[in-house]
Design an enzyme around this catalytic site. Structure first.
Site, mmCIF file in Angstrom:
data_model
loop_
_atom_site.group_PDB
_atom_site.id
_atom_site.type_symbol
_atom_site.label_atom_id
_atom_site.label_comp_id
_atom_site.label_asym_id
_atom_site.label_seq_id
_atom_site.Cartn_x
_atom_site.Cartn_y
_atom_site.Cartn_z
ATOM 1 N N PHE A 120 32.977 -0.884 2.537
ATOM 2 C CA PHE A 120 32.248 -1.985 2.832
ATOM 3 C C PHE A 120 33.181 -3.116 3.164
ATOM 4 O O PHE A 120 34.206 -3.525 2.120
ATOM 5 C CB PHE A 120 31.270 -2.323 1.585
ATOM 6 C CG PHE A 120 30.513 -3.801 2.030
ATOM 7 C CD1 PHE A 120 29.553 -3.880 3.161
ATOM 8 C CD2 PHE A 120 30.923 -4.888 1.248
ATOM 9 C CE1 PHE A 120 28.975 -5.120 3.075
ATOM 10 C CE2 PHE A 120 30.332 -6.232 1.481
ATOM 11 C CZ PHE A 120 29.180 -6.205 2.318
ATOM 12 N N GLY A 121 33.298 -3.930 3.958
ATOM 13 C CA GLY A 121 34.105 -5.072 4.437
ATOM 14 C C GLY A 121 33.329 -6.463 4.460
ATOM 15 O O GLY A 121 32.276 -6.506 5.209
ATOM 16 N N TYR A 122 33.772 -7.128 3.768
ATOM 17 C CA TYR A 122 33.345 -8.606 3.534
ATOM 18 C C TYR A 122 34.359 -9.688 4.294
ATOM 19 O O TYR A 122 34.028 -10.794 4.151
ATOM 20 C CB TYR A 122 32.729 -9.071 2.357
ATOM 21 C CG TYR A 122 33.660 -8.842 1.402
ATOM 22 C CD1 TYR A 122 34.285 -10.214 0.920
ATOM 23 C CD2 TYR A 122 34.008 -7.843 0.458
ATOM 24 C CE1 TYR A 122 35.192 -10.185 -0.126
ATOM 25 C CE2 TYR A 122 34.982 -7.832 -0.466
ATOM 26 C CZ TYR A 122 35.638 -8.980 -0.751
ATOM 27 O OH TYR A 122 36.373 -9.002 -1.784
ATOM 28 N N GLY A 123 35.571 -9.299 4.574
ATOM 29 C CA GLY A 123 36.536 -10.125 4.770
ATOM 30 C C GLY A 123 37.345 -9.691 5.989
ATOM 31 O O GLY A 123 36.659 -9.521 6.959
ATOM 32 N N SER A 124 38.619 -9.454 6.264
ATOM 33 C CA SER A 124 39.237 -8.991 7.279
ATOM 34 C C SER A 124 38.760 -7.716 7.762
ATOM 35 O O SER A 124 38.944 -7.367 9.033
ATOM 36 C CB SER A 124 40.900 -9.148 7.007
ATOM 37 O OG SER A 124 41.030 -8.255 5.987
ATOM 38 N N GLU A 128 45.379 -3.641 0.212
ATOM 39 C CA GLU A 128 44.569 -4.689 -0.687
ATOM 40 C C GLU A 128 45.030 -5.073 -1.859
ATOM 41 O O GLU A 128 44.397 -5.220 -2.805
ATOM 42 C CB GLU A 128 43.276 -4.350 -0.367
ATOM 43 C CG GLU A 128 42.738 -4.171 0.900
ATOM 44 C CD GLU A 128 42.931 -5.378 1.872
ATOM 45 O OE1 GLU A 128 43.343 -6.456 1.585
ATOM 46 O OE2 GLU A 128 42.660 -4.985 2.918
HETATM 47 C C1 BEZ Z 1 37.350 -6.936 3.212
HETATM 48 O O1 BEZ Z 1 36.242 -6.739 2.845
HETATM 49 O O2 BEZ Z 1 37.667 -7.177 4.378
HETATM 50 C C2 BEZ Z 1 38.245 -6.992 1.711
HETATM 51 C C3 BEZ Z 1 38.427 -8.091 1.248
HETATM 52 C C4 BEZ Z 1 39.308 -8.203 0.336
HETATM 53 C C5 BEZ Z 1 40.036 -7.100 -0.139
HETATM 54 C C6 BEZ Z 1 39.908 -6.068 0.891
HETATM 55 C C7 BEZ Z 1 39.059 -5.919 1.762
#
Ligand code: BEZ
Length: 175
Positions: A4-8, A83
């Site tokens: 699951f991605g919530y950022g980049s 990360e």
């Molecule tokens: C992401 O979901 O994009 C993410 C955010 C923080 C750390 C690793 C991935």
């Protein structure tokens, strides 16, 4: 198991996957409260990137990726390195629009990691974002790309959209 991605990871997963689907995690809110000294900032001048904050009635919309079973361990090992700046892998339940639920993993930077910055006024966050950059590029590009990705998912995300708006105002004030 989905990633699951919530950022980049929403716009730049950087790993092979079989399918991607928008998904929500419940009880979590996205906040730009993590300092980045290895991607969107440097030591001494950290940028701000997304982390997850526990919030009982909140949910966080992002993108879930299903990877080939035989590739998953390697992909997670690579993400653990990519990360590593304060983030730890956690397991989450993913809720899809069609009502189905799946097991997922994501990354969380909690308040006890050394790069954690925490809450700050929107203008302060926007000023920090406006001036930060690191090996992955400008912190302001990160915020714009994340805001664009969330708009394309139809996410209700006032925290990020307010930072994006203040950032645009600050940048137009100096140009
Ligand atoms: C992401 O979901 O994009 C993410 C955010 C923080 C750390 C690793 C991935």
């Amino acid at each position: 198991m989905w990633i699951f991605g919530y950022g980049s990871l929403i716009w730049n997963p950087g790993f092979p996957f079989i399918q991607s689907r928008p998904a929500q995690i419940q009880g979590w809110a996205r906040r730009l409260w993590q300092g980045s000294t290895d991607h969107r900032g440097v030591p001494g001048a950290p940028g701000r990137v997304a982390t997850l904050i526990k919030a009982r009635s909140a949910s966080c919309l992002g993108m879930a990726y299903q990877c080939a079973h035989q590739e998953l361990a390697d992909i997670l090992k690579q993400l653990d390195v990519r990360e590593k700046g304060g983030y730890q892998r956690i397991e989450v339940d993913l809720y899809f629009h069609d009502g189905s639920i799946a097991d997922g993993v994501t990354y969380l930077a909690g308040p006890n990691n050394p790069d954690y910055l925490g809450e700050a006024p929107i203008t302060e966050i926007a000023m920090q974002v406006a001036s930060a950059q690191g090996p992955s590029g400008l912190n302001s590009d990160y915020v714009r790309l994340l805001a664009d990705a969330l708009r394309s998912l139809d996410a209700d995300e006032p925290h990020l959209f307010e930072i994006e708006k203040r950032l645009s105002e600050l940048i137009s004030e100096v140009s």
